[in-house]
Structures are given as C-alpha cells and as structure tokens.
Design a protein around this motif. Sequence first.
Motif, PDB file in Angstrom:
ATOM      1  N   ASP A   1      41.502  36.429  46.919  1.00 29.26           N
ATOM      2  CA  ASP A   1      40.270  35.842  47.448  1.00 29.26           C
ATOM      3  C   ASP A   1      40.280  34.325  47.278  1.00 29.26           C
ATOM      4  O   ASP A   1      40.821  33.801  46.310  1.00 29.26           O
ATOM      5  CB  ASP A   1      39.052  36.418  46.713  1.00 29.26           C
ATOM      6  CG  ASP A   1      38.914  37.919  46.931  1.00 29.26           C
ATOM      7  OD1 ASP A   1      38.744  38.326  48.091  1.00 29.26           O
ATOM      8  OD2 ASP A   1      38.997  38.676  45.934  1.00 29.26           O
ATOM      9  N   PHE A   2      39.658  33.636  48.229  1.00 23.69           N
ATOM     10  CA  PHE A   2      39.460  32.175  48.159  1.00 23.69           C
ATOM     11  C   PHE A   2      40.766  31.407  48.054  1.00 23.69           C
ATOM     12  O   PHE A   2      40.807  30.313  47.478  1.00 23.69           O
ATOM     13  CB  PHE A   2      38.564  31.790  46.972  1.00 23.69           C
ATOM     14  CG  PHE A   2      37.354  32.644  46.793  1.00 23.69           C
ATOM     15  CD1 PHE A   2      36.344  32.644  47.731  1.00 23.69           C
ATOM     16  CD2 PHE A   2      37.228  33.473  45.683  1.00 23.69           C
ATOM     17  CE1 PHE A   2      35.220  33.441  47.567  1.00 23.69           C
ATOM     18  CE2 PHE A   2      36.114  34.265  45.512  1.00 23.69           C
ATOM     19  CZ  PHE A   2      35.102  34.248  46.456  1.00 23.69           C
ATOM     20  N   THR A   3      41.860  31.952  48.583  1.00 25.34           N
ATOM     21  CA  THR A   3      43.167  31.295  48.444  1.00 25.34           C
ATOM     22  C   THR A   3      43.228  29.961  49.169  1.00 25.34           C
ATOM     23  O   THR A   3      44.193  29.205  48.996  1.00 25.34           O
ATOM     24  CB  THR A   3      44.280  32.207  48.981  1.00 25.34           C
ATOM     25  OG1 THR A   3      43.987  32.582  50.331  1.00 25.34           O
ATOM     26  CG2 THR A   3      44.407  33.463  48.132  1.00 25.34           C
ATOM     27  N   TYR A   4      42.215  29.650  49.970  1.00 20.65           N
ATOM     28  CA  TYR A   4      42.177  28.406  50.740  1.00 20.65           C
ATOM     29  C   TYR A   4      41.494  27.264  49.995  1.00 20.65           C
ATOM     30  O   TYR A   4      41.487  26.135  50.472  1.00 20.65           O
ATOM     31  CB  TYR A   4      41.433  28.645  52.060  1.00 20.65           C
ATOM     32  CG  TYR A   4      40.130  29.421  51.884  1.00 20.65           C
ATOM     33  CD1 TYR A   4      39.001  28.819  51.351  1.00 20.65           C
ATOM     34  CD2 TYR A   4      40.058  30.760  52.233  1.00 20.65           C
ATOM     35  CE1 TYR A   4      37.833  29.526  51.169  1.00 20.65           C
ATOM     36  CE2 TYR A   4      38.893  31.483  52.063  1.00 20.65           C
ATOM     37  CZ  TYR A   4      37.777  30.864  51.526  1.00 20.65           C
ATOM     38  OH  TYR A   4      36.623  31.576  51.335  1.00 20.65           O
ATOM     39  N   LEU A   5      40.899  27.511  48.829  1.00 15.71           N
ATOM     40  CA  LEU A   5      40.133  26.480  48.132  1.00 15.71           C
ATOM     41  C   LEU A   5      41.028  25.346  47.633  1.00 15.71           C
ATOM     42  O   LEU A   5      42.176  25.571  47.247  1.00 15.71           O
ATOM     43  CB  LEU A   5      39.406  27.079  46.929  1.00 15.71           C
ATOM     44  CG  LEU A   5      38.216  28.000  47.190  1.00 15.71           C
ATOM     45  CD1 LEU A   5      37.749  28.623  45.884  1.00 15.71           C
ATOM     46  CD2 LEU A   5      37.072  27.269  47.867  1.00 15.71           C
ATOM     47  N   CYS A   6      40.489  24.123  47.622  1.00 15.08           N
ATOM     48  CA  CYS A   6      41.142  23.030  46.912  1.00 15.08           C
ATOM     49  C   CYS A   6      40.734  23.118  45.448  1.00 15.08           C
ATOM     50  O   CYS A   6      39.916  23.962  45.057  1.00 15.08           O
ATOM     51  CB  CYS A   6      40.757  21.681  47.514  1.00 15.08           C
ATOM     52  SG  CYS A   6      39.025  21.222  47.265  1.00 15.08           S
ATOM     53  N   ALA A   7      41.273  22.227  44.620  1.00 15.08           N
ATOM     54  CA  ALA A   7      40.956  22.289  43.190  1.00 15.08           C
ATOM     55  C   ALA A   7      39.474  22.040  42.924  1.00 15.08           C
ATOM     56  O   ALA A   7      38.860  22.707  42.080  1.00 15.08           O
ATOM     57  CB  ALA A   7      41.808  21.278  42.427  1.00 15.08           C
ATOM     58  N   ALA A   8      38.879  21.081  43.639  1.00 12.46           N
ATOM     59  CA  ALA A   8      37.453  20.805  43.448  1.00 12.46           C
ATOM     60  C   ALA A   8      36.614  22.026  43.810  1.00 12.46           C
ATOM     61  O   ALA A   8      35.582  22.291  43.179  1.00 12.46           O
ATOM     62  CB  ALA A   8      37.033  19.592  44.277  1.00 12.46           C
ATOM     63  N   GLY A   9      37.049  22.774  44.826  1.00 11.04           N
ATOM     64  CA  GLY A   9      36.359  24.012  45.169  1.00 11.04           C
ATOM     65  C   GLY A   9      36.453  25.030  44.052  1.00 11.04           C
ATOM     66  O   GLY A   9      35.482  25.760  43.764  1.00 11.04           O
ATOM     67  N   VAL A  10      37.606  25.096  43.387  1.00  6.95           N
ATOM     68  CA  VAL A  10      37.764  26.024  42.261  1.00  6.95           C
ATOM     69  C   VAL A  10      36.883  25.585  41.083  1.00  6.95           C
ATOM     70  O   VAL A  10      36.256  26.416  40.420  1.00  6.95           O
ATOM     71  CB  VAL A  10      39.245  26.115  41.830  1.00  6.95           C
ATOM     72  CG1 VAL A  10      39.402  27.129  40.694  1.00  6.95           C
ATOM     73  CG2 VAL A  10      40.132  26.519  43.005  1.00  6.95           C
TER      74      VAL A  10
END
Length: 563
Positions: free
Chosen positions: A191-200
């Motif tokens: 899941d959410f493999t598209y997030l950047c670090a700030a998104g994480v």
Amino acid sequence: MRPLPNRWIPRGEPFQEGRGSSGSFPPILEHLILQRGLPGGADIEAFLNPRLRDLSDPFLIPGMAAAVERLQLAIDRRETVCIFGDYDVDGVTSITLMRRILHAYGVEPRHFIPHRGGEGYGLSDAALIRCMAEGPKPDLLITVDCGTVSIDEIAGLKAQGVDVLVVDHHEPSPRGLPDCVAVVNPKCGNDFTYLCAAGVVFKLGHALLKSRPTDLDLKELMDLVAVATIADIVPLIGENRLLVRHGLKRLSTTLNPGLRALQEVTGMNGHATSMDVGFRIGPRLNAAGRMDAPEDALATLLTDCRRLAFDFAEKLDRYNRDRQQYETQIRREALEMLDGTFDPQRDPVIVLGSRSWHPGVVGIVASRLMRQFHKPTFVIAIDSDGIGKGSGRSIDGVSLVDAIRECQDHLIAGGGHAMAAGLSIEESQLDAFRQHFAEYVLRTTDEQQRQPTLCYDAEITFAQLSLDFLASYDLLQPFGNGNPQPVFISRGVSLSRPPVHMKNNHLRFMLRQGYAEQDAVYFGGGEKPLPDPPWDVAFTIDRNTFRGRTTLQLVIQDVRAAE
C-alpha cells in the motif's frame, strides 16, 4: 548529432465530441480521464474532488505500529532525538514535518543533513562521524528519506547503543532490511508505494495522532507535503493526488513564512500550481543542497520570522542562479563530448564523466540530456582521487535500479528509483560500465521502446479553446508524474507574425488556425530547427494571469510540418 524525431501517437481512442458522455461532465474531461486509465463513471467525482476524510489508515504501512510505540516511549522518557535527513526537497521538508510533529509532543530534536559533495547521500561513515560530533549521542536517531539500504551503518549505530527508526520510501536492498526499531517504508509492503518520504512522515504523524491525540493540526502541514511530492516526481495518484490537491490550496495562503517568502521571491501570483512548485519553489530549495548548503534550505522552512524567511529565500534564489550557470557550462561540455562519438540511431545510453564538473548539478544535466536524446543517461562528476559520483535519469521501460544491480561489478555503490538514481564509480570503470549498461538496455527493451514518442490526448481546434474549456481542464489538476498534463494537437497552424526570441533560447509565437489566434511559448525552441509553416503543433495549456486578466496560453511541446 541531431536528436531522433518524435513519433506522434494518440493516447488511446481518438476524442469524438459527444461520444460516450454521461452528461455530468464535459465530454473532453471524461475523455482525458479515461485516456489515463483512471476510473470512469461514478468514480470520476472522487477523482476530481478528493476528500481528506478519504485518507486511509496509516497503520497499513509496514513498521508503523512499532514506530509509533517507540516514538511514544521517546516522548514519555524525554529522550535525546536526532533527525537525519537528505539534502533535497523531500529531505528538508521531511525533517521540517518530523520536527513539527515531535514539537507538538514536547520533544525538541536536533537535526542533521549530510553535505552532498564530501559526505554523499544517506548514512555514510563521514556523515555519521560529523553527526555524532555535533551534538550529544541520541537515544533515538530517526532517518527520513534515507536509511532503508544502510544495513551496515545502522548495525554500527546499534552497537553504540543508538536506536534507529527509518522513515523512507526508497527501494530495499536485495540483502534485506536493516536491524532497527522499525523501517516505515511503503515499498516494504503493498500500500502507498507511491508516497515520497514527506508523505510517509505525514502518515506517521497521522498514526501518532490516532494513538495519542494532541492539538497538532496536520492540515496545516499539507503545503510541505505537496511541495515534496511534486518536487520528488513521485506519481500523483491515490493519496498523493489528495495530498497535493489540498496542499496546493494551503500553499496559496500558507502560514509557513519560508514558503510564503519563496512565493514572493519567485513572483508567484497567489494561485499555486504543481508547475509553480516544480519550476519555482522546488529548484530553489534543491539548489542549496546542490551548492553544499542544505542547512539554508531547511532554515528557510523552519524559521518563524518573516524577515529572516525573506533573507533566506533570496539566498536560495542566488544559489539557484549559481546552479544555472554550472548547469549551462556542464551541458555545453557534455554536448561537446558527444559530438562525433555519439550516434542517437546507434547508441542506446549516454554515460559521461569529467573532473571539472560540479557533483551537485550533474543530475539536472542528466535529465536534460535524457529528454533531448531519449536515452537513459548518467552524468558523473569525478574528484581528484578518480572517484566519480553520478546521477542518472531514465526513459520508460528502463529501471536504473535494475541496471545498477546488473552492472554492480563496475560500481562502488548505487541505488535510488527506477527513473532517477545515483552511483559511485572509479574513473577507470567508466567505459566498461557504459558498455555493460548499453548491453543491458538493448537486452531488456525493444527498438520501439527506445524511440522517442510524443503521446497526445486529443486533437482539437483553436476555436474550441476558451476560458470555459480551461475551467473544465483545471479540474484535472494537479499534473505531474502519474497524471501527466494533457497534450493536444492542432493541425494546419500558421504564424501571425515572426517568432520572438526570449532569454534561454525560448520562443514566443502568435499562432493562427482559421480565424482563431492563440498566444504560445516554446521553451528551448530556439535550439531546434523549425520547419516552414504551416505546422502541426503539439501543446499543453496553461493559465496566464497578468494584471488581473486571465488568458489561455499554449506551451508548445513539438512542431512538425503540417501533414
């Protein structure tokens, strides 16, 4: 050494007015959504108007529960915490977000950013030595935008009694994950493999709030997430689209003095778009890291003083001008190297290196050369000891991470993403790496994949373009990776007057098709030979607001003789 011409091909079925329309949205809007493989029908509403209440459970990300438990322990024990981040936009925004989240729980962390030139990316030995020397040994080291592949370095920290929490989005190593408190990385799950670090980091803040509520308002930090997501060129799909859509709205009225100052310095008009972030804010934040002064970018985002924020923003603008000068010089020298030795018809890759190049700028030059010649490209700056540090940019279908693994016998180190990666290499290995890289690309792609292609979404006439058309079109925003800005073509276009040459080889046109005229700009068009009119033109559309008046402007992507 003229680049190969683009093949123009439609993206899916041709657009036909009125065909397949539900009546709820303009037909062209439904067509553009379906062209991207996005859900149609009833799901169009959710795509066009993503809601914050649709944010998914952050605990779906691997490692999240263990991370929250360890952070709560650090809060309760009032431990010494250090945030270790990267020097790019995603890195400095992630540090800023992590600091704001911890502040809300009474934790005053210190932070550390390595220098690109002397210490390189991530938890290098040189960076860790300086990090430990600059402050008290932390009980908990939180890495943001790095750490996933730092297996040996994190083992060393553990041996020193330092707990490590990794918050990252980079691909894991084939060796596995580091032995630490937790690796909060969507790439370790599904899941959410598209997030950047700030998104994480944002998702980590959300998880912490769900477990231990406080007065932190995460919505106030979404402008930072939007800036990082756009600048890091991760796909604008799923929750990224939601975060960027709402973050851009927040950016226009941001409470962050640094972001407000950057908008003032760059001449933004109060209506923030993904293009503004990608071409104005992002490059200036990145420029500090490229010039080995990442602390200035972070200070811009952290200060609460408007005067200091403006001073920092002006300093970042100067860094960006310096970066542009280095970029121009390196690109000119790179093209001279290619002249006479490189054949776009024959050679599948570009690999160049020099001892005179600035390591902080080679990634931008790699991107420019990749777009110009449609070749996977590495540009490498070599130091006085013969060690090269390079950045790569790729075309669709060629994963640089896989290529680095394939060619690892020629490299000191390497890693990153499929489309953008970095490596270290001995100067003596450049030719062998180039040959092996070329063999890999030839073996894993076909000839059609290696040909430059311009995919267009619809053929329209100038008579169809209007402010009403622009209003419908804007519902597709934000544009970026995964949701590309729609490309249109118009045929049989003439010039109303000769092109106007602007700085940096840009051209401005007034184009005519029948009785309709349109203002157009062609960035870098002065570097390319133009056929005699009439033309077929491929273009995107931008909103141009000047002195309170809004007009529609075409941004030319390609020109060919009219068919």
